[in-house]
Design a protein around this motif. Structure first.
Motif, PDB file in Angstrom:
ATOM      1  N   LEU A  85       5.810   6.057  -4.544  1.00  0.00           N
ATOM      2  CA  LEU A  85       6.345   5.249  -5.640  1.00  0.00           C
ATOM      3  C   LEU A  85       7.180   6.096  -6.601  1.00  0.00           C
ATOM      4  O   LEU A  85       8.253   5.667  -7.037  1.00  0.00           O
ATOM      5  CB  LEU A  85       5.209   4.551  -6.393  1.00  0.00           C
ATOM      6  CG  LEU A  85       5.635   3.665  -7.564  1.00  0.00           C
ATOM      7  CD1 LEU A  85       6.573   2.558  -7.103  1.00  0.00           C
ATOM      8  CD2 LEU A  85       4.420   3.088  -8.261  1.00  0.00           C
TER       9      LEU A  85
ATOM     10  N   GLU B 245       2.890   3.222  -3.846  1.00  0.00           N
ATOM     11  CA  GLU B 245       1.960   3.842  -4.795  1.00  0.00           C
ATOM     12  C   GLU B 245       2.069   5.357  -4.701  1.00  0.00           C
ATOM     13  O   GLU B 245       2.672   5.895  -3.773  1.00  0.00           O
ATOM     14  CB  GLU B 245       0.530   3.385  -4.510  1.00  0.00           C
ATOM     15  CG  GLU B 245       0.022   3.753  -3.136  1.00  0.00           C
ATOM     16  CD  GLU B 245      -1.344   3.166  -2.797  1.00  0.00           C
ATOM     17  OE1 GLU B 245      -2.035   3.786  -1.960  1.00  0.00           O
ATOM     18  OE2 GLU B 245      -1.714   2.120  -3.339  1.00  0.00           O
TER      19      GLU B 245
ATOM     20  N   GLU C 272       0.825  -1.215   0.000  1.00  0.00           N
ATOM     21  CA  GLU C 272       0.000   0.000   0.000  1.00  0.00           C
ATOM     22  C   GLU C 272       0.856   1.260   0.000  1.00  0.00           C
ATOM     23  O   GLU C 272       0.395   2.326  -0.408  1.00  0.00           O
ATOM     24  CB  GLU C 272      -0.933   0.022   1.214  1.00  0.00           C
ATOM     25  CG  GLU C 272      -1.973  -1.076   1.197  1.00  0.00           C
ATOM     26  CD  GLU C 272      -2.750  -1.182   2.500  1.00  0.00           C
ATOM     27  OE1 GLU C 272      -3.905  -1.601   2.439  1.00  0.00           O
ATOM     28  OE2 GLU C 272      -2.194  -0.859   3.574  1.00  0.00           O
TER      29      GLU C 272
END
Length: 73
Positions: free
Chosen positions: A32, A28, A25
């Protein structure tokens, strides 16, 4: 290390916004993007960059790993 300052802040903010977060989780959005930038600059794999920062933040007492989730201390 100055290179990781932005990433560390993004990780902590991401965990706070979710209350708790699993590794996947965190991989992202803005986290990320920054992980990929650092990984490319250092020639490391993306997940290793994130894993290293989580470990460092945990050692500094900023976050903790609890029941397979990361949370802010």
């Amino acid at each position: 290390n100055m290179m990781y300052q932005v990433l560390d802040g993004l990780i902590v903010d991401s965990i706070k916004s979710k209350k708790e977060a699993k590794f996947a989780e965190l991989m992202e959005g803005a986290v990320l993007v920054e992980v990929k930038r650092i990984a490319e600059a250092c020639g490391r794999e993306d997940f290793r960059v994130l894993d290293g920062r989580l470990t460092r933040l945990e050692k500094r007492g900023v976050i903790e790993h609890y029941c397979r989730n990361w949370r802010v201390v």
